[in-house]
Design an enzyme around this catalytic site. Structure first.
Site, PDB file in Angstrom:
ATOM      1  N   ASP A  98       0.796  -1.223   0.000  1.00  0.00           N
ATOM      2  CA  ASP A  98       0.000   0.000   0.000  1.00  0.00           C
ATOM      3  C   ASP A  98       0.832   1.278   0.000  1.00  0.00           C
ATOM      4  O   ASP A  98       0.563   2.198  -0.757  1.00  0.00           O
ATOM      5  CB  ASP A  98      -0.911  -0.032   1.241  1.00  0.00           C
ATOM      6  N   ASP A 101       4.479   0.654   4.233  1.00  0.00           N
ATOM      7  CA  ASP A 101       4.360  -0.617   4.957  1.00  0.00           C
ATOM      8  C   ASP A 101       4.156  -1.760   3.961  1.00  0.00           C
ATOM      9  O   ASP A 101       4.309  -1.564   2.761  1.00  0.00           O
ATOM     10  CB  ASP A 101       3.188  -0.544   5.964  1.00  0.00           C
ATOM     11  N   TYR A 249      -7.546   2.200   9.019  1.00  0.00           N
ATOM     12  CA  TYR A 249      -6.713   2.600   7.877  1.00  0.00           C
ATOM     13  C   TYR A 249      -7.533   3.119   6.707  1.00  0.00           C
ATOM     14  O   TYR A 249      -7.393   4.276   6.321  1.00  0.00           O
ATOM     15  CB  TYR A 249      -5.786   1.447   7.462  1.00  0.00           C
ATOM     16  N   GLU A 494       5.126   9.984   3.779  1.00  0.00           N
ATOM     17  CA  GLU A 494       4.839   8.623   3.314  1.00  0.00           C
ATOM     18  C   GLU A 494       4.166   8.671   1.940  1.00  0.00           C
ATOM     19  O   GLU A 494       3.220   9.429   1.735  1.00  0.00           O
ATOM     20  CB  GLU A 494       3.927   7.898   4.317  1.00  0.00           C
TER      21      GLU A 494
END
Ligand SMILES: *[C@@H]1O[C@H](CO)[C@@H](O)[C@H](O)[C@H]1NC(C)=O
Ligand SMILES: *[C@@H]1O[C@H](CO)[C@@H](O)[C@H](O)[C@H]1NC(C)=O
Ligand SMILES: *[C@@H]1O[C@H](CO)[C@@H](O)[C@H](O)[C@H]1NC(C)=O
Ligand SMILES: *[C@@H]1O[C@H](CO)[C@@H](O)[C@H](O)[C@H]1NC(C)=O
Length: 521
Positions: A98, A101, A249, A494
């Site tokens: 994704d 991670d 999430y 990220e």
């Protein structure tokens, strides 16, 4: 995430008189400005190099690939997660991680595939000109191969591989993962209308991409897409309710948007009138939020649906039964409202912007909305140009397709360095870009093989990443246009695969100056 609606003030005699005066004075000033050569649009000094940005973005998909890598071009990547799915006798080894991670989250992964398909369908010619069409199709297939295997029977769809708590308590390379990789499914007793419909959209759009070059694969995708849409429609429920753990999430805030989005893609893939009937009839009334602009994202597909269906009213109006006409008009009007909200000089311009004009809606992953919005704006601009539609009316003002393209470029240029930090948020582009991207694989030297907890020293290290996460589009700046380049700053630093799909859409639209869109079939 709907924008605030605006109320109009009432007016009266003296105000009209004042307005008239203002118009006269304004016209005078305009003539003067024109005479002395100031350009109405203060364009940027130069356009960025969109072809380079596209090539870089495409590499990030290679970085995110799970499974047995074929023709691996990334020196620090290798095979990983080969046993994913094995406990259910399925091969779920492919697909993409994704973000920084190693979770495979089905909801955003399917959205990544749908957006990438859309970009290829509209701008495949542009991609081809700079050698990026094949890589785009390969990356798309890497996800759709996974999605096919994740849908082993009509009413079962695996929507997650990995346990986010276990995954996030390790900091290691994907190649060295040893923790258990549990599977999560939706089914008739625990339905997931949103995730099943998004997966149907991904497969229907991808079936169009592969129609000419691999008709067998294309038919397989279409069969899965139809089944998944039926599953989504018949067994109603949000996956966030059926599997509450997903809320942490990728919480889905509703499934009506995905049903319309999936049906719209299925209509394009099949020409079956019943799908068009679905979106223009009662389901449109129920779910489309006609008239209200929204932000296009992995959670909300309404704005994308409105633009996609506008395509039909721009190009196919004569082929479509009149019974769908008013519904299609409602989508087009709503797409116009979205566009009017984006144009900075429009009377209905959204206020969700930074001082320098970047669309800014959320602190987490702030670049997702400007990039998604700019992609929709170039699509809409190109639909207008291709259909010779010259004007877009926003209340009392009117705008051109070039205005929409200028807006899209302003967002792209901001991302690539035309911003107060003078940095590119696309890794590898320009001479200043993030060095501490929150990405496990990029942060650990490939020769080191730390397992789980041993790897956290690489998260905490004050050295820049040893491996470049080339093409990563990081989360992006704060509202005050600052950015903290720190590896533990997952809010800003990220990247994600779905951001990259949106960026690929945007950059591929800007690669050439010709703006004609291609036909889907
Ligand atoms: C259906 O999905 C739910 C939620 O993931 C799961 O708990 C349940 O075991 C599944 N049912 C079957 C028959 O596998
Ligand atoms: C998930 O979305 C639902 C529907 O909008 C909302 O009720 C719920 O509070 C959200 N969950 C989280 C953890 O934000
Ligand atoms: C910018 O905004 C962030 C987040 O709100 C804040 O932490 C930071 O201090 C601000 N920086 C400046 C220079 O104002
Ligand atoms: C992240 O790292 C920065 C600098 O390395 C440090 O100042 C900050 O406290 C860290 N924040 C967290 C949440 O760990």
């Amino acid at each position: 995430m709907a924008e605030k609606s605006r109320s109009r003030g009432s007016c009266c005699g003296w105000f009209l008189a004042f307005l008239l005066l203002a118009i006269v004075v304004g016209a005078g000033v305009y003539m003067l400005v024109k005479k002395f050569g100031h350009h109405h649009h203060h364009k940027n000094a130069k356009d960025e190099d969109y072809a380079s940005a596209l090539k870089l973005s495409m590499q990030f998909f290679d970085i995110q690939k799970s499974g047995r890598l074929v023709d691996n071009k990334i020196s620090w990547r290798g095979n990983s997660a080969l046993k994913d799915g094995s406990q259910a006798k399925l091969d779920l080894s492919k697909g993409m991680y994704d973000a920084g991670d190693h979770m495979k989250f089905g909801f955003p992964m399917a959205f990544t595939a749908t957006v990438l398909s859309w970009a290829i369908l509209e701008y495949g010619n542009n991609m081809d000109k700079v050698g990026q069409l094949q890589p785009a199709k390969e990356s798309l297939k890497w996800i759709t191969d996974y999605l096919i295997n994740a849908h082993p029977s009509e009413n079962v769809l695996y929507v997650q591989v990995g346990d986010p708590d276990a995954d996030h308590s390790c900091w290691e390379r994907p190649e060295d993962m040893t923790e258990a990789r549990p599977l999560t499914q939706v089914n008739t007793s625990s339905p997931g209308t949103d995730v099943a419909a998004e997966t149907a959209a991904a497969m229907a759009s991808a079936s169009l991409v592969f129609k000419k070059t691999d008709s067998t694969y294309s038919s397989t995708l279409l069969k899965h897409a139809k089944e998944l849409f039926n599953f989504a429609e018949k067994y109603r429920g949000s996956y966030s309710k059926s599997v509450p753990e997903v809320q942490t999430y990728y919480n889905s805030t509703g499934y009506g948007d995905e049903l319309l989005w999936a049906a719209s893609w299925l209509y394009h893939a099949t020409n079956d009138d019943s799908y068009l009937q679905y979106v223009t009839g009662q389901k449109g009334e129920d779910y489309a939020q006609w008239g209200t602009p929204t932000w296009f994202s992995w959670d909300n597909k309404l704005a994308g649906t409105q633009v996609l269906l506008s395509r039909l009213s721009f190009f196919k109006a004569n082929d479509i039964s009149d019974s769908h006409g008013s519904g299609l008009q409602s989508y087009r009007k709503t797409a116009e409202a979205v566009m009017c909200g984006l144009l900075p000089d429009s009377p209905t311009a959204t206020k969700s912007r930074t001082d320098k004009g970047l669309i800014w809606v959320s602190e987490w992953n702030s670049l997702q909305q400007p990039v998604a919005s700019a992609f929709l704006a170039t699509l809409y601009s190109d639909y207008m140009i291709t259909s010779k539609t010259h004007k877009l009316n926003c209340d009392s003002d009117s705008f051109t397709p070039e205005d929409l393209r200028d807006f899209a470029k302003s967002q792209a240029n901001y991302v690539l360095g035309d911003n107060p930090m003078h940095m590119s948020y696309l890794v590898g582009y320009g001479d200043k870009f993030p060095q501490f991207v929150h990405h496990r694989g990029a942060s650990i030297p490939a020769a080191e093989k730390p397992s789980c907890k041993d790897g956290f020293k690489w998260l905490e290290s004050s050295d820049p990443n040893p491996n470049e996460a080339t093409g990563a589009l990081v989360g992006g700046p704060f509202l005050n246009e600052t950015f903290i380049d720190s590896r533990n700053n997952s809010m800003q630093a990220e990247p994600s695969a779905y951001n990259t799909a949106l960026a690929v859409g945007l950059f591929s639209s800007l690669v050439t100056t010709s703006s004609a869109v291609q036909s889907f079939t």
